[in-house]
Design an enzyme around this catalytic site. Structure first.
Site, short mmCIF file in Angstrom:
data_model
loop_
_atom_site.label_atom_id
_atom_site.label_comp_id
_atom_site.label_asym_id
_atom_site.label_seq_id
_atom_site.Cartn_x
_atom_site.Cartn_y
_atom_site.Cartn_z
N CYS A 185 -9.71 0.79 -4.29
CA CYS A 185 -11.16 0.93 -4.09
C CYS A 185 -11.93 -0.04 -4.97
O CYS A 185 -11.40 -1.08 -5.37
CB CYS A 185 -11.61 2.38 -4.30
SG CYS A 185 -13.26 2.72 -3.66
N ASP A 220 -14.50 9.74 -9.25
CA ASP A 220 -15.78 10.32 -8.81
C ASP A 220 -16.03 11.64 -9.52
O ASP A 220 -17.18 12.04 -9.72
CB ASP A 220 -15.79 10.51 -7.29
CG ASP A 220 -16.00 9.16 -6.63
OD1 ASP A 220 -15.01 8.43 -6.46
OD2 ASP A 220 -17.17 8.83 -6.34
#
Ligand code: RUB
Length: 324
Positions: free
Chosen positions: A140, A209
């Site tokens: 990512c 996250d």
């Protein structure tokens, strides 16, 4: 400065930031958090309120709206709550609107400054863990991760980076492009090629996250698969995350919600129309258990996943008192 008058409020900074976060024009947990507090600041500075009561009502509603833009990155509620806490303190002591807005402005600026500083510190702590000749794999696009890789490169270390594409939204292309522009030796690989290259990899480095009280890390879909392969080849698995990604409510047993996004991120509309019996699933994040994680690099230092709960208690015990 805002002023009291009978003019309807303008909520456009909130609406536009909400949309940008939801549609991922602003993405990545750190950026989302900073965008949300800057929207609150702009809202307070540019809106007009007919009464102090209306101000608080609209501000808290704006905060709730921003928090609902994406459900997984806990940096979003943590940043908004940090700003709203400043408002609540001023409401409790009947401060004037002007004073309250000044306090909110300061809270927003201080959040953004400490977020940027945290990323820099993570960069310098994490860079020490990268050695000459290392091969690093990342998944990512994480600012915390690119800060580490950039700091290591700027310190003169010679290493190679593999960046996964990160389907379906291809955030890995951002990582590869950023690192290449900064002069790093980077290769972009399909997600499905991770096991082919993992044999060469010394260290996997990913962002987060949300981090749960048991040290589990919630990050971009595919992270847990990468961790499994790293475990197989005994590559080190490091997570880089600012402490506002710690999810305090997981100390009370709450789970982190995993966002599921539109099937059209995975296949084109026409394809799905032609294959209407096919169900398409698009979870945006997954959970990597603490057993697959060696270290979590934060601006407060480096922790084994099992130690993260102590940091969480130190930083978030107080706000938890008010949780309903
Ligand atoms: C981004 C993602 C990142 C973390 C950490 O997902 O999973 O790894 O948010 O990023 P999305 P950062 O693209 O769906 O927002 O370190 O920049 O906060």
């Amino acid at each position: 400065m805002p002023w009291l008058g009978f003019v309807p409020m303008r909520s456009s900074p909130i609406d536009s930031t909400y949309q940008m976060i939801k549609e991922m024009e602003v993405r990545g947990a750190g950026r989302i958090a900073r965008a949300a507090v800057m929207a609150l600041k702009e809202y307070c500075d540019s809106s007009r309120f007919s009464s102090t009561k209306e101000f608080y009502r609209n501000l808290f509603a704006a905060g709730e709206k921003l928090k609902s833009a994406r459900p997984t990155a806990v940096s979003l509620p943590n940043s908004v709550n940090y700003v709203l806490a400043a408002a609540k303190r001023n409401e409790a002591r009947n401060a004037s609107l002007r004073e309250t807005i000044r306090a909110i402005d300061e809270a927003c600026d201080s959040f953004v400054a400490s977020s940027l500083k945290a990323t820099k510190m993570i960069g310098s702590y994490g860079a020490r863990r990268i050695q000459d000749g290392d091969v690093v794999l990342t998944h990512c696009n994480s600012e915390a991760v690119t800060a580490i890789l950039t700091a290591a490169h700027e310190a003169g270390k010679k290493f190679e980076v593999f960046a996964t594409e990160t389907r379906p939204r291809f955030q890995g292309r951002i990582t590869a492009s950023v690192l290449a522009r900064r002069g790093l030796n980077v290769s972009l690989i399909p997600d499905s090629a991770v096991r082919v290259y993992m044999r060469k990899v010394d260290t996997v480095l990913v962002g987060a996250d949300a981090i749960a009280a048991n040290g589990a890390v919630i990050n971009k879909i595919g992270t847990s698969q990468v961790a499994l392969v790293a475990h197989e080849t005994r590559a080190r698995f490091f997570v880089a995350a600012e402490t506002y990604k710690l999810s305090a409510t997981t100390m009370l047993g709450e789970l982190v919600e995993i966002e599921h996004r539109s099937p059209y991120e995975v296949v084109p509309r026409a394809w799905l129309k032609a294959n209407s019996r096919v169900k398409v699933k698009n979870p945006s994040f997954d959970v990597t258990p603490p057993e697959y994680i060696d270290l979590i690099i934060t601006e407060r230092g480096i922790y084994p996943p099992q130690g993260i709960v102590f940091l969480m208690k130190e930083l978030y015990a107080e706000p938890l008192v008010g949780i309903e």
